[in-house]
Design a protein around this motif. Structure first.
Motif, PDB file in Angstrom:
ATOM      1  N   MET A   1     162.448 165.162  59.652  1.00 15.93           N
ATOM      2  CA  MET A   1     161.531 164.464  60.012  1.00 15.93           C
ATOM      3  C   MET A   1     160.422 165.399  60.468  1.00 15.93           C
ATOM      4  O   MET A   1     160.676 166.227  61.271  1.00 15.93           O
ATOM      5  N   GLY A   2     159.090 164.986  60.182  1.00 18.57           N
ATOM      6  CA  GLY A   2     157.928 166.013  60.617  1.00 18.57           C
ATOM      7  C   GLY A   2     157.553 165.680  62.025  1.00 18.57           C
ATOM      8  O   GLY A   2     157.752 164.768  62.755  1.00 18.57           O
ATOM      9  N   LYS A   3     156.627 166.469  62.527  1.00 18.75           N
ATOM     10  CA  LYS A   3     156.288 166.713  63.864  1.00 18.75           C
ATOM     11  C   LYS A   3     155.370 165.383  63.943  1.00 18.75           C
ATOM     12  O   LYS A   3     154.430 165.183  63.057  1.00 18.75           O
ATOM     13  N   TRP A   4     155.287 164.575  65.034  1.00 19.91           N
ATOM     14  CA  TRP A   4     154.233 163.600  65.202  1.00 19.91           C
ATOM     15  C   TRP A   4     153.033 163.947  65.575  1.00 19.91           C
ATOM     16  O   TRP A   4     152.920 164.874  66.518  1.00 19.91           O
ATOM     17  N   GLY A  38     148.699 157.604  66.923  1.00 17.65           N
ATOM     18  CA  GLY A  38     149.330 158.591  65.587  1.00 17.65           C
ATOM     19  C   GLY A  38     147.961 158.532  64.599  1.00 17.65           C
ATOM     20  O   GLY A  38     147.633 157.412  64.260  1.00 17.65           O
ATOM     21  N   LYS A  39     148.235 159.717  63.993  1.00 21.31           N
ATOM     22  CA  LYS A  39     147.379 159.932  63.059  1.00 21.31           C
ATOM     23  C   LYS A  39     148.040 159.408  61.586  1.00 21.31           C
ATOM     24  O   LYS A  39     149.055 159.707  61.193  1.00 21.31           O
ATOM     25  N   LYS A  40     147.051 158.549  60.636  1.00 20.31           N
ATOM     26  CA  LYS A  40     147.510 158.476  59.409  1.00 20.31           C
ATOM     27  C   LYS A  40     147.415 159.598  58.504  1.00 20.31           C
ATOM     28  O   LYS A  40     146.628 160.601  58.844  1.00 20.31           O
ATOM     29  N   ALA A  41     148.227 159.815  57.566  1.00 25.37           N
ATOM     30  CA  ALA A  41     148.077 160.912  56.442  1.00 25.37           C
ATOM     31  C   ALA A  41     146.779 161.025  55.811  1.00 25.37           C
ATOM     32  O   ALA A  41     146.499 162.341  55.556  1.00 25.37           O
ATOM     33  N   THR A  42     146.229 159.981  55.886  1.00 23.85           N
ATOM     34  CA  THR A  42     144.725 160.241  55.133  1.00 23.85           C
ATOM     35  C   THR A  42     143.575 160.663  56.121  1.00 23.85           C
ATOM     36  O   THR A  42     142.377 160.758  55.845  1.00 23.85           O
ATOM     37  N   GLU A  43     143.900 160.729  57.396  1.00 26.37           N
ATOM     38  CA  GLU A  43     142.985 160.924  58.594  1.00 26.37           C
ATOM     39  C   GLU A  43     142.849 162.423  58.998  1.00 26.37           C
ATOM     40  O   GLU A  43     144.028 163.047  58.977  1.00 26.37           O
ATOM     41  N   ASP A  73     157.051 171.590  69.513  1.00 24.73           N
ATOM     42  CA  ASP A  73     158.142 171.491  68.318  1.00 24.73           C
ATOM     43  C   ASP A  73     158.236 169.984  68.060  1.00 24.73           C
ATOM     44  O   ASP A  73     158.587 169.740  66.730  1.00 24.73           O
ATOM     45  N   VAL A  74     157.796 169.095  68.980  1.00 25.17           N
ATOM     46  CA  VAL A  74     157.819 167.634  68.519  1.00 25.17           C
ATOM     47  C   VAL A  74     156.697 166.971  68.239  1.00 25.17           C
ATOM     48  O   VAL A  74     156.564 166.021  67.340  1.00 25.17           O
ATOM     49  N   VAL A  75     155.514 167.231  68.880  1.00 26.15           N
ATOM     50  CA  VAL A  75     154.242 166.419  68.792  1.00 26.15           C
ATOM     51  C   VAL A  75     153.045 167.646  68.764  1.00 26.15           C
ATOM     52  O   VAL A  75     153.006 168.640  69.251  1.00 26.15           O
ATOM     53  N   GLU A  76     152.056 167.084  68.065  1.00 22.34           N
ATOM     54  CA  GLU A  76     150.751 167.902  68.082  1.00 22.34           C
ATOM     55  C   GLU A  76     149.738 166.770  68.092  1.00 22.34           C
ATOM     56  O   GLU A  76     149.368 165.924  67.467  1.00 22.34           O
TER      57      GLU A  76
END
Length: 128
Positions: A1-4, A38-43, A73-76
């Motif tokens: 699972m990727g970083k939030w 949270g950021k959407k993939a298209t944003e 490591d968990v969030v950006e």
């Protein structure tokens, strides 16, 4: 699972009060935060910030500049200084995590239970 990944908006009114939201899941104790999400993939991060401020508060903002970049490591999360250009106070949050919207003074911020307590000194530095 990727970083939030997400964005947050810092917005002041003409009375030098910070725009904040009371948030949490139904089961959680509610805490205060600047509008964020949270950021959407298209944003990009800027678009995410503008959308999240609108969804959580009803206000339309423009980005002034990026002021903080939290990255581990968990969030950006990228924090942006914003300026209000319209809208009206209203919750449009599709996630149903927002319970109240308020403009908070510097003195009030000192005593609020924050979602991210480590943000308090940073947020206080924006007050004039």
């Amino acid at each position: 699972m990727g970083k939030w990944q997400g964005a947050a908006g810092i917005c002041f009114n003409e009375d030098n009060q910070l725009l904040m939201v009371l948030q949490g899941t139904k089961e959680e104790v509610k805490t205060w935060s600047v509008p964020s999400g949270g950021k959407k993939a298209t944003e990009n991060y800027e678009t995410c910030c503008i959308r999240e401020v609108y969804e959580e508060t009803g206000y339309v903002v423009d980005i002034v500049k990026e002021v903080l970049h939290k990255n581990n490591d968990v969030v950006e999360v990228r924090y942006f200084e914003t300026i209000m250009k319209g809208g009206q106070m209203m919750i449009h949050d599709p996630d149903e995590l927002i319970y109240e919207i308020a403009w908070k003074s510097k003195d009030e911020l000192l005593n609020l239970t924050l979602t991210f307590p480590e943000d308090r000194p940073f947020l206080l530095s924006f007050f004039q």
